[in-house]
Design an enzyme around this catalytic site. Structure first.
Site, PDB file in Angstrom:
ATOM      1  N   SER A 242      14.052  13.803   2.220  1.00 61.72           N
ATOM      2  CA  SER A 242      13.416  13.438   0.551  1.00 61.72           C
ATOM      3  C   SER A 242      14.000  11.908   0.518  1.00 61.72           C
ATOM      4  O   SER A 242      15.365  11.715   0.761  1.00 61.72           O
ATOM      5  CB  SER A 242      13.551  14.557  -0.853  1.00 61.72           C
ATOM      6  OG  SER A 242      15.191  14.305  -1.041  1.00 61.72           O
ATOM      7  N   ASP A 243      13.684  11.301  -0.743  1.00 64.25           N
ATOM      8  CA  ASP A 243      14.752  10.643  -1.103  1.00 64.25           C
ATOM      9  C   ASP A 243      14.991  10.578  -1.955  1.00 64.25           C
ATOM     10  O   ASP A 243      14.969  11.934  -2.665  1.00 64.25           O
ATOM     11  CB  ASP A 243      13.413   8.668  -1.933  1.00 64.25           C
ATOM     12  CG  ASP A 243      14.573   7.374  -1.717  1.00 64.25           C
ATOM     13  OD1 ASP A 243      15.177   7.409  -1.913  1.00 64.25           O
ATOM     14  OD2 ASP A 243      13.401   6.681  -1.290  1.00 64.25           O
ATOM     15  N   TRP A 244      15.413   9.314  -2.445  1.00 69.69           N
ATOM     16  CA  TRP A 244      17.577   9.993  -3.441  1.00 69.69           C
ATOM     17  C   TRP A 244      16.323  10.702  -4.643  1.00 69.69           C
ATOM     18  O   TRP A 244      16.171  10.742  -5.689  1.00 69.69           O
ATOM     19  CB  TRP A 244      17.727   8.444  -3.954  1.00 69.69           C
ATOM     20  CG  TRP A 244      19.373   8.975  -4.841  1.00 69.69           C
ATOM     21  CD1 TRP A 244      19.132   9.695  -6.464  1.00 69.69           C
ATOM     22  CD2 TRP A 244      20.576   9.445  -4.195  1.00 69.69           C
ATOM     23  NE1 TRP A 244      20.388   9.993  -6.726  1.00 69.69           N
ATOM     24  CE2 TRP A 244      21.294   9.190  -5.610  1.00 69.69           C
ATOM     25  CE3 TRP A 244      21.079   8.825  -2.892  1.00 69.69           C
ATOM     26  CZ2 TRP A 244      22.696   9.925  -5.684  1.00 69.69           C
ATOM     27  CZ3 TRP A 244      23.053   8.648  -3.296  1.00 69.69           C
ATOM     28  CH2 TRP A 244      24.008   9.051  -4.329  1.00 69.69           C
TER      29      TRP A 244
END
Length: 714
Positions: A242-244
């Site tokens: 995932s992204d942040w």
């Protein structure tokens, strides 16, 4: 593996920093952490890996992630600037250097390249893209992957690439970061997905999801993207991160009711690793107990991650290799950075051949502007590890050039690129009056582009236009060098300057590269990887737009200033354009001037008929009609005249870089097969359709040297 150890492999945490390593030692020993990001202290990395190898039960080392976007200590041009080189071999070299420098600090995983197609330069992250075109992005993005990962992902200087943001992030509505995207599946497959597919075919080890939702389903919980396309259609065997906190914010987006439901949605959609937030760690056990997710899914996620770690050689990692972070040749890296910066610069205007400047004709040179002597700002966005102490500015390089010929007077002109003050204007005008030429350095500070740094108006910020007008009053020739993280809308100032060099943010070796161009040591060869609008209101404007049923023409265009009083409704031609600006862009995709001129002629096809099993050779003669040797990027465009869905007016299908001596010619040839003509049709089938095609060969997307052929079904 125990369930806790499995969950640990799914966790990517932000480093607590070397001084706080004690806070995670117990989790490392228990196998509750599989990856760490933003730790670049070699001693800390050694200790983290030592604990995993020597004190944990399974002895599985960590992934150490970092945003190595366009360099590490040595900073290369921003990716959009690198794309202006149209040079995949050079871009691969830049990524190789970045990997070597990052690995020397213990980093083994980068969150790059970014492969989002962007056609809205208001979006701050266009700086990290490779432009607006799927073909160019596919070629250059694949080169970056190869550079980061090397010939062998387990090599001592290799780091794992992570292609992002999957998918459609570059189409964020209104050019605002984190915003929604609505992309028809047909356009998604024809425009936004091809670069990701190409990068995966090049061996990209990992994929990062987009922050944005796609047609109502956030990418981090989008089963269509993560399972149907990525796994089932493309057979991707790496892992997805995932992204942040993009799993946790599924709730904020309105898809889920809370963290537990967010973890469930992401896992069932095909996410493997969660970055920064803890929804997996906190809720997987409960979700298993409630039969909301399966142990088979967890096992598959862990398997995907361990497969990548194995490819990286981490599962064979031992204590003897812990301290093995190699030294590197900084001077050699700076030479590559200089070459990349030179090739990224795009000459957009050169009235009366003002450039290159002849040093022997100069006595006094005025260097004006806040970006002429700023070691930090020229590096651009996402340069956490860049060393501004080794950065060379344009003022320094120009002063060195003039030591034996001319004097240099520097005036800052503005406090920053955003200033509304006129404090330095009179001093700047005085310097201009006393000079033979004005070298003006304007544009955007690095903070004005990048993640979350979007602009509603992409004209020159602050009082830059007013400064240009003030300097124009002096009557002295003006060379404008623009550093920026995006295309800027320059219609209102383009006629006020005599020459324009677009430098993007060129990185560590900006100064030498710019001076080499200005004084003719190197002929500019950069070509635009993105269309430049005249004004912000033209956005989106890109070369491969559809024709529409009523395309604008020179005959139908009527500017607002030319409308007669009480004009009747149909007096303006009823075609597709804005009344208050021309329907063409200021500078087209692929455009870039040189210090010589190239003439294209004699376009030829080996046949005007193409069969599904055959090929056509298309060629044109390129002649250097100027008086110096230079490099040219020869571009091939094709248009499908009629299809089951409407097709773009032109699509880039190939390019070749050539170098020609003055007066010399070269026949440049391209091979065309049905693979170059395939697209996703109205039935969501990737195929070709028989019919007529136009083909152009030229120096930019406005090429007019055209041939025609027909694809026939036998």
């Amino acid at each position: 593996m125990t369930l806790d150890e499995k969950i640990g492999q799914l966790m990517l945490i932000n480093s607590p920093g070397g001084h706080s390593i004690n806070s995670i030692k117990d989790d490392l020993r228990a196998g509750r952490i599989g990856a760490i990001l933003n730790e670049v202290d070699p001693e800390t990395v050694r200790e983290l890996q030592r604990i995993c190898i020597e004190e944990s039960r399974l002895r599985i080392p960590l992934l150490i992630g970092r945003d190595v976007i366009h360099g590490f200590r040595t900073v290369f041009p921003i990716p959009l600037g690198q794309a202006a080189s149209w040079d995949p071999e050079l871009i691969e070299q830049c990524a190789r250097v970045s990997a070597i420098e990052a690995k020397s600090r213990g980093v083994n995983w980068t969150y790059a390249p970014m492969l989002d197609i962007c056609r809205d330069p208001r979006w701050g992250r266009i700086a990290e893209t490779l432009g607006e075109d799927p073909y160019l992005t596919s070629v250059l993005g694949s080169a970056m992957v190869k550079g980061f990962q090397g010939d062998n992902l387990s090599g001592a200087d290799s780091i794992a690439a992570c292609v992002k943001h999957f998918a459609g992030y570059g189409a964020s509505e209104s050019g605002k970061d984190y915003n929604i995207t609505n992309i028809p599946e047909n356009e998604l497959r024809n425009v936004h997905l091809p670069p990701f597919k190409a990068a995966i075919e090049a061996g990209a080890a990992t994929v990062m999801t987009s922050f944005s939702d796609l047609n109502g389903i956030p990418a981090s919980a989008n089963e269509f993207l993560l399972k149907q396309v990525l796994r089932n259609e493309w057979n991707f065997n790496g892992f997805v991160v995932s992204d942040w906190e993009s799993v946790r914010i599924l709730q904020t987006a309105g898809l889920t009711e809370g963290d537990k439901e967010s973890a469930e949605a992401a896992i069932n959609a095909g996410m493997d690793m969660e970055m920064a937030s803890r929804t997996f760690a906190d809720h997987i056990k409960t979700l298993l107990d409630e039969n909301k997710i399966s142990m088979a899914a967890i096992d598959k996620m862990v398997e995907n991650i361990l497969r990548v770690k194995e490819r990286m050689g981490l599962l064979n990692f031992n204590a003897e290799r812990l301290g093995y972070f190699r030294e590197y040749d900084l001077n050699g890296h700076l030479e590559i950075a200089k070459e990349a910066a030179r090739k990224s610069l795009v000459l957009l205007k050169n009235n009366n051949y003002l450039l290159p400047l002849k040093k022997t004709n100069l006595t006094n040179v005025a260097v004006i502007g806040p970006l002429a002597d700023d070691k930090y700002e020229q590096l651009g966005t996402w340069i956490f590890d860049g060393d501004e102490n080794i950065s060379e500015t344009a003022l320094h390089a120009i002063t060195e050039e003039g030591k034996e010929n001319f004097s240099v007077k520097y005036v800052r002109g503005m406090h920053t690129t955003r200033s509304r003050s006129y404090d330095f204007f009179e001093e700047a005008k005085a310097a201009a009056y006393d000079s033979d030429v004005v070298l003006l350095f304007l544009g955007e500070e690095s903070i004005l582009s990048g993640e979350a740094h979007c602009r509603s108006d992409i004209s020159l910020p602050g009082n830059q236009a007013e400064l240009i007008n003030a300097l124009k009053e002096t009557g002295k020739p003006i060379v404008l060098v623009l550093m920026a993280g995006r295309p800027l809308a320059l219609e209102y100032i383009i006629d006020k300057v005599d020459a324009l060099v677009y430098a993007w943010h060129p990185g560590t070796m900006s100064g030498t590269a710019i001076a080499d161009i200005l004084f003719g040591k190197y002929s500019p060869s950069g070509k635009l990887p993105v269309t430049f609008p005249r004004v912000t209101g033209q956005i989106p404007v890109y070369y491969s737009q559809k024709n529409t049923g009523r395309p604008a023409t020179p005959e139908s265009f009527n500017h607002i200033d030319n409308l007669p009083i009480r004009a009747h409704q149909v007096s303006v031609g009823n075609t597709s354009f804005h009344l208050d600006t021309h329907y063409t862009p200021l500078f087209p995709f692929g455009f870039g001037l040189s210090y010589t001129e190239f003439h294209y002629s004699d376009i030829r096809l080996s046949s005007d008929k193409l069969t599904p099993q055959g090929k056509i050779l298309a060629s044109a003669t390129v002649t250097n009609t100027g008086n110096r040797e230079a490099e040219e990027t020869v571009q091939l465009y094709i248009r499908d005249l009629a299809g089951s869905i409407t097709r773009p007016v032109k699509e880039l299908k190939g390019f070749k870089k050539i170098r020609l001596e003055a007066g010399k010619s070269s026949v440049v040839e391209f091979e065309i097969t049905v693979n170059d003509l395939k697209f996703w049709n109205k039935y969501m089938k990737y195929t070709y359709e028989p019919g007529k095609f136009h083909l152009w060969i030229g120096g930019d997307s406005d090429a007019n040297l055209r041939a025609e052929f027909e694809l026939i079904q036998i």
